[in-house]
Design a protein around this motif. Structure first.
Motif, PDB file in Angstrom:
ATOM      1  N   LYS A  54       0.842  -1.195   0.000  1.00 29.14           N
ATOM      2  CA  LYS A  54       0.000   0.000   0.000  1.00 29.14           C
ATOM      3  C   LYS A  54       0.878   1.247   0.000  1.00 29.14           C
ATOM      4  CE  LYS A  54      -3.860   2.179   2.469  1.00 29.14           C
ATOM      5  NZ  LYS A  54      -4.703   2.304   1.274  1.00 29.14           N
ATOM      6  N   THR A  83      -1.274   4.123  -4.287  1.00 29.48           N
ATOM      7  CA  THR A  83      -0.517   2.975  -4.784  1.00 29.48           C
ATOM      8  C   THR A  83      -0.487   3.039  -6.306  1.00 29.48           C
ATOM      9  OG1 THR A  83      -1.311   1.694  -2.899  1.00 29.48           O
ATOM     10  CG2 THR A  83      -0.305   0.465  -4.708  1.00 29.48           C
ATOM     11  N   VAL A 120      -5.549   1.200  -6.480  1.00 27.83           N
ATOM     12  CA  VAL A 120      -4.284   1.265  -7.223  1.00 27.83           C
ATOM     13  C   VAL A 120      -4.551   1.904  -8.576  1.00 27.83           C
ATOM     14  CG1 VAL A 120      -4.588  -1.099  -8.093  1.00 27.83           C
ATOM     15  CG2 VAL A 120      -2.329  -0.060  -8.131  1.00 27.83           C
ATOM     16  N   GLU A 133       2.964   2.172  -2.299  1.00 19.99           N
ATOM     17  CA  GLU A 133       4.205   2.020  -3.069  1.00 19.99           C
ATOM     18  C   GLU A 133       4.032   2.477  -4.514  1.00 19.99           C
ATOM     19  OE1 GLU A 133       7.317  -1.405  -1.698  1.00 19.99           O
ATOM     20  OE2 GLU A 133       5.613  -2.073  -2.874  1.00 19.99           O
TER      21      GLU A 133
END
Length: 247
Positions: free
Chosen positions: A26, A191, A160, A28
């Motif tokens: 999470k 993310t 994401v 990244e």
């Protein structure tokens, strides 16, 4: 946060992706690099099922899916957790910037027009386009169109965001404004999985870099491991060619 295991994809009997494993935490930023035609875009398209893998597993947002048996409801659930920013913007030509950002919120998320408008204004401001909300795509530069696409992706509040070479269709002088918007998204804690040929940007923004070659993950690690310390011959060959071409 997102975990891929043993992902495989073939087209007409030809292996495109083979036994892909990928873990993204999470918040990244994970960047996929490698030669053209090595499966980077296909991998992004598998994550939100624009391409259906032959086999493999994905975990996203606490839910687990088996690609070989995923049904329509599970596909929709997975897609709602992701948003994609494409190379070619994919904006509706007959809708204004704000209408493009509102569309998925109203159609997919069933938000009211008022809710969608307010959220769209918020995200267009975030990418610096509050003055262009009523402009149509043909009235915007390529960089501005791509920033509308980023606002559209943010507006659906995905877990994401998938960026597929978001600057590859842009004139060189417009690349910087889009990279700046992506950097701001990353700083917000979103993310991100990014496919790019902007190596210096990848080195600066990424928490993890994945080098792909011939449909496989050849190497992954922190940016300094890949760009400065790699002892993988194929990674070194790719980077050396890239830097030579850039000079």
């Amino acid at each position: 946060m997102l975990n891929l295991r043993n992902l495989n994809l073939s087209f007409h009997g030809n292996k495109v992706l083979e036994d892909i494993d990928l873990e993204v935490k999470k918040g990244e930023v994970v960047t996929l690099i490698g030669p053209s035609g090595t499966g980077k875009t296909s991998l992004l398209r598998c994550i939100n099922l624009l391409e259906k893998p032959d086999s493999g597993f994905i975990s996203l947002g606490g839910l687990d899916y088996d690609f070989s048996s995923i049904d329509k409801k599970e596909t929709l659930n997975l897609r709602r957790k992701t948003a994609m920013v494409f190379q070619q913007y994919n904006l509706f030509k007959n809708k204004t910037a704000i209408e493009n950002v509102m569309d998925a919120q109203m159609v997919v998320q069933k938000k009211s027009k008022k809710e969608a408008y307010e959220k769209s204004m918020e995200e267009l401001k975030r990418v610096g386009l509050e003055a262009k909300v009523d402009a149509y795509p043909n009235q915007l530069s390529g960089g501005q169109q791509q920033r509308v696409s980023i606002a559209r992706a943010l507006a659906v509040e995905p877990e994401v965001i998938l960026f597929d070479e978001p600057t590859s269709a842009l004139d060189p002088e417009l690349v910087g404004e889009v990279l700046k918007s992506i950097e701001e998204v990353a700083k917000s804690g979103m993310t991100i999985i990014l496919v790019t040929h902007e190596m210096s940007f990848a080195q600066d923004i990424s928490d993890k870099v994945v080098f792909m070659d011939k449909g496989q993950v050849a190497e992954s690690g922190r940016p300094e491991q890949i760009f400065k310390e790699s002892d993988n011959a194929r990674t070194q060959q790719f980077l050396n060619k890239f830097y030579a071409a850039a000079q």
